[in-house]
Design an enzyme around this catalytic site. Structure first.
Site, short mmCIF file in Angstrom:
data_model
loop_
_atom_site.label_atom_id
_atom_site.label_comp_id
_atom_site.label_asym_id
_atom_site.label_seq_id
_atom_site.Cartn_x
_atom_site.Cartn_y
_atom_site.Cartn_z
N ASP A 1 3.48 9.53 -0.79
CA ASP A 1 2.31 8.76 -0.38
C ASP A 1 2.09 7.64 -1.39
O ASP A 1 2.23 7.88 -2.60
CB ASP A 1 1.07 9.68 -0.35
CG ASP A 1 0.13 9.36 0.80
OD1 ASP A 1 0.07 8.19 1.20
OD2 ASP A 1 -0.54 10.29 1.29
N HIS B 1 0.82 -1.22 0.00
CA HIS B 1 0.00 0.00 0.00
C HIS B 1 0.85 1.27 0.00
O HIS B 1 0.33 2.35 -0.23
CB HIS B 1 -0.93 0.00 1.22
CG HIS B 1 -2.01 -1.05 1.11
ND1 HIS B 1 -3.30 -0.74 0.77
CD2 HIS B 1 -1.98 -2.39 1.25
CE1 HIS B 1 -4.03 -1.84 0.73
NE2 HIS B 1 -3.25 -2.87 1.03
P1 ADQ Z 1 -2.85 6.07 4.91
O1 ADQ Z 1 -1.45 6.53 5.07
O2 ADQ Z 1 -3.62 5.88 6.13
O3 ADQ Z 1 -2.97 4.73 4.03
P2 ADQ Z 1 -4.76 7.58 3.12
O4 ADQ Z 1 -4.79 6.88 1.83
O5 ADQ Z 1 -4.79 9.06 3.00
O6 ADQ Z 1 -3.50 7.26 3.99
O7 ADQ Z 1 -6.01 7.13 3.98
C1 ADQ Z 1 -6.33 7.77 5.19
C2 ADQ Z 1 -7.75 7.41 5.57
O8 ADQ Z 1 -8.01 7.90 6.87
C3 ADQ Z 1 -8.77 8.04 4.63
O9 ADQ Z 1 -9.75 7.09 4.32
C4 ADQ Z 1 -9.35 9.21 5.45
O10 ADQ Z 1 -10.71 9.44 5.20
C5 ADQ Z 1 -9.15 8.74 6.86
N1 ADQ Z 1 -8.88 9.91 7.73
C6 ADQ Z 1 -7.80 10.69 7.74
N2 ADQ Z 1 -7.93 11.65 8.66
C7 ADQ Z 1 -9.12 11.49 9.25
C8 ADQ Z 1 -9.82 12.16 10.30
N3 ADQ Z 1 -9.32 13.21 10.96
N4 ADQ Z 1 -11.03 11.68 10.65
C9 ADQ Z 1 -11.55 10.60 10.02
N5 ADQ Z 1 -10.94 9.93 9.03
C10 ADQ Z 1 -9.73 10.37 8.65
C11 ADQ Z 1 -2.05 3.86 3.34
C12 ADQ Z 1 -1.07 4.54 2.39
C13 ADQ Z 1 -1.81 5.38 1.38
C14 ADQ Z 1 -2.80 4.52 0.63
C15 ADQ Z 1 -3.69 3.73 1.60
C16 ADQ Z 1 -4.53 2.69 0.86
O11 ADQ Z 1 -0.14 5.33 3.13
O12 ADQ Z 1 -0.90 5.98 0.46
O13 ADQ Z 1 -3.63 5.36 -0.17
O14 ADQ Z 1 -2.90 3.01 2.54
O15 ADQ Z 1 -3.74 1.85 0.08
#
Ligand code: ADQ
Length: 474
Positions: free
Chosen positions: A382, A169
Site C-alpha cells: 500500500d 499516491h
Molecule cells: P486507497 O487505495 O483508496 O488510496 P486508503 O489510503 O486506505 O486507500 O484510503 C481508503 C479511503 O477509503 C479511506 O479514507 C477510508 O476511510 C475509505 N473507506 C474504505 N472503506 C470504506 C467503507 N467501507 N466505507 C467508507 N469509507 C471507506 C490510495 C493509495 C493509498 C494512499 C491513498 C492516499 O492506495 O496507499 O494512502 O491513496 O494517498
C-alpha cells in the site's frame, strides 16, 4: 516568484465532486476523502482551479453545476470528458491493469496491452491540453497519481514553463520490477520533466532514483538530502522527495468525540454482544490482502481456541472498480472464504466473521473505528493506507490496538507503536491478533497515545506545506 503567491492548479483523474439528482434537479457537492480535505482549503485560499474527469456521462449540465460549485466552494473546476472507450483503455486497461498491479509488486495481475498504453498517452495529452488552455503565468501546477504520469511531459512539449509538481499516491516499484513494463523508459523520462516528484516513503523515492540511474543515461545525482534528492537531467534540476500523506487529524478526532458517533459506536458494540471487535475497512482491492486476513483470522481460531466466541472480525468492504474482472473474482473469493469459515466455526450465538459489502457514511465509519478494540490493517502492499491513520485519530479513548502490515507505507511512521505483521505469514498474524486481544489496558494506552501524537503532528496540512516548500526551497 514565491510558491505561496502562485495560483494552485490541481490535476487529478477524478474531480473532487459528487453529482446527484434531487427529483428532477441536478445537484453538485464536494466529494469526500483525504485529498479533497487537504487541497480544497489551499485551492480556496488561492482562488485555485481543479482539473479532472467528472466521472459522469453527458447528462448533467456541467457548466451550470460548476458555476454553483465555484460560488459555494471558492475554487473553480474544469472538466476533461472521456469517452467510454477511453475510460475503458486508459483507466481500466492501462492504469488499473498495468500500472496499479505492477507498482504494487503483483506482476501476476498485470496485463500490458499496446493499445491501452496508446490510449493512456492520448488521454494524458488531453488532460495536458485542458491544463494548457487554463494555465496562467503565475500558476503552480500539481498533478496527482499514476493515471496522469505523462501530463507534465506533454505540458513541457506544449511550451509551458510554470513549476510542475507530481505526487504518486501508490508505491513505486524496484528497478527489477519496473523493467517488466514495456514502456518503462518513456515513463521515467516523462516523470523527469516535473520539477518535483513526490513519493510516499523513502523506499519509493529510492526505487525511483535507482530506476532512473539504471535505465536512463546521462542523469546524475547532484545531492542526496534527508527530504529530497536532486537530480541533474539535461541541464535542469529535478527534485525527488518523500512526503507521507496523512489525514485531517482534528476533523476525525472531533467528530469521533461527538455524541452521534459515541452513540452509534455503543449500539454497534452492543449488537456484537460485548465481544472484542477486530475491524477491517478497505476498498475492494486485491492489494488490501482481505482473503489473507480472513485466513489469518481462521488460523487464530484454530491456534487459540480460547478466543472462539470472544472475538469477531467485522470486515467492511467498499465496492470499487467493479468493471475489472480481477475485482469481480475477488468479491466471489471473499464471499466463499467468509462463508466457509463461518460454517466451520460459527454457532447459533456467534458468527466469527461479519462481512459487509458497502460504503459507510462518515458517522458510521467513525463509529466502527471507535467500537473496534483492534484494527487489522494488512495490505499486501500500500502506498500509505489512510485507514490506519483514521483509526488512530478516531481512537479518542486511546484504547485500540493497531495491527499493521509492514508493507503499508504507514508502517514507516506507525510501525514502532503498532504490532507489525507480514500479511503473507498467517501464523505470525494470528499470533499478533492473540497478543492484541490479551494486551493490558496500560500498554494499549501507551501505544495508542504515541500513535495519535504521530498522526496529529504529521497531518495532511503539513503534507501540503512540506511538498510546496520543497518545490520552492533550495
Ligand atoms: P486507497 O487505495 O483508496 O488510496 P486508503 O489510503 O486506505 O486507500 O484510503 C481508503 C479511503 O477509503 C479511506 O479514507 C477510508 O476511510 C475509505 N473507506 C474504505 N472503506 C470504506 C467503507 N467501507 N466505507 C467508507 N469509507 C471507506 C490510495 C493509495 C493509498 C494512499 C491513498 C492516499 O492506495 O496507499 O494512502 O491513496 O494517498
Amino acid at each position: 516568484m514565491n510558491i505561496n503567491e502562485r495560483r494552485l492548479v490541481v490535476v487529478s483523474n477524478r474531480l473532487p465532486i459528487v453529482i446527484g439528482q434531487d427529483e428532477d434537479r441536478w445537484t453538485i457537492g464536494p466529494g469526500s476523502g483525504g485529498l479533497v480535505t487537504a487541497l480544497a482549503p489551499v485551492c480556496r485560499a488561492r482562488h485555485g482551479l481543479w482539473i479532472g474527469w467528472p466521472g459522469c456521462g453527458e447528462g448533467p449540465p456541467l457548466d451550470e453545476l460548476f458555476a454553483t460549485f465555484g460560488a459555494e466552494q471558492g475554487y473553480r473546476l474544469s472538466a476533461v470528458p472521456l469517452s467510454e472507450e477511453e475510460e475503458d483503455r486508459y483507466y481500466r486497461g492501462f492504469s488499473n491493469e498495468a500500472l496499479w498491479p505492477l507498482f504494487h509488486d503483483l506482476l501476476g495481475h498485470c496485463s500490458f496491452v499496446r493499445e491501452n498504453w496508446e490510449t493512456y498517452l492520448e488521454v494524458n495529452r488531453r488532460f495536458a491540453q485542458v491544463v494548457a488552455g487554463e494555465a496562467q503565468d503565475n500558476d503552480f501546477i500539481w498533478i496527482h497519481d499514476y493515471q496522469l504520469s505523462m501530463v507534465g511531459a506533454q505540458l513541457r512539449q506544449m511550451g509551458l514553463d510554470q513549476p510542475l509538481g507530481f505526487f504518486l499516491h501508490i508505491p513505486f516499484p524496484s528497478p527489477d520490477l519496473l523493467r517488466r513494463l514495456p514502456w518503462n523508459r518513456e515513463l521515467l523520462k516523462a516523470l523527469l520533466q516535473y520539477d518535483l516528484i513526490g513519493f510516499q516513503t523513502v523506499r519509493d523515492r529510492r526505487n525511483f532514483v535507482n530506476g532512473v540511474l539504471a535505465l536512463i543515461p546521462d542523469v546524475q545525482v547532484e545531492r542526496r538530502g534527508r527530504q529530497h534528492t536532486r537530480m541533474r537531467v539535461g541541464g535542469r534540476t529535478v527534485k525527488v522527495g518523500h512526503f507521507p500523506i496523512s489525514i485531517d487529524f482534528a476533523e476525525f478526532n472531533d467528530l469521533a468525540k461527538s455524541e452521534e458517533v459515541s452513540d452509534a459506536a455503543w449500539y454497534l458494540h452492543e449488537n456484537l454482544e460485548g465481544r472484542q471487535v477486530v475491524l477491517g475497512v478497505d476498498r475492494l482491492d486485491y492489494t488490501k490482502g482481505i482473503p489473507q486476513r480472513f485466513l489469518a483470522f481462521e488460523r487464530t481460531l484454530e491456534k487459540y481456541p480460547e478466543l472462539r466466541r470472544n472475538i469477531t472480525l467485522l470486515q467492511v468492504v467498499v465496492p470499487s472498480r467493479t468493471q475489472v474482472p480481477d475485482y469481480q473474482n475477488l468479491k466471489e473469493l471473499l464471499d466463499q472464504i467468509a462463508g466457509r469459515i463461518n460454517a466451520r466455526f460459527g454457532e447459533p450465538a456467534w458468527i466469527p466473521i461479519h462481512y459487509v459489502f458497502r460504503c459507510l457514511d462518515r458517522v458510521q465509519l467513525l463509529a466502527h473505528y471507535r467500537a473496534a478494540e483492534i484494527a487489522l490493517v494488512t495490505p499486501l502492499r500500500d502506498g500509505m493506507n489512510l485507514v490506519a491513520k483514521e483509526y488512530c485519530a478516531s481512537s479518542v479513548e486511546a484504547n485500540g490496538v493497531l495491527i499493521l502490515s509492514e508493507f503499508a507505507g504507514a508502517a514507516d511512521q506507525l510501525g514502532k507503536n503498532a504490532l507489525l505483521v507480514n500479511p503473507y505469514d498467517l501464523d505470525a498474524t494470528a499470533d499478533a491478533l492473540f497478543r492484541a486481544s490479551q494486551m493490558p489496558a496500560e500498554e494499549r494506552r501507551r501505544r495508542m497515545v504515541l500513535l495519535r501524537g504521530q498522526v496529529r503532528r504529521y497531518d495532511v496540512h503539513r503534507w501540503v506545506r512540506s511538498f510546496m516548500s520543497t518545490l520552492d526551497g533550495g
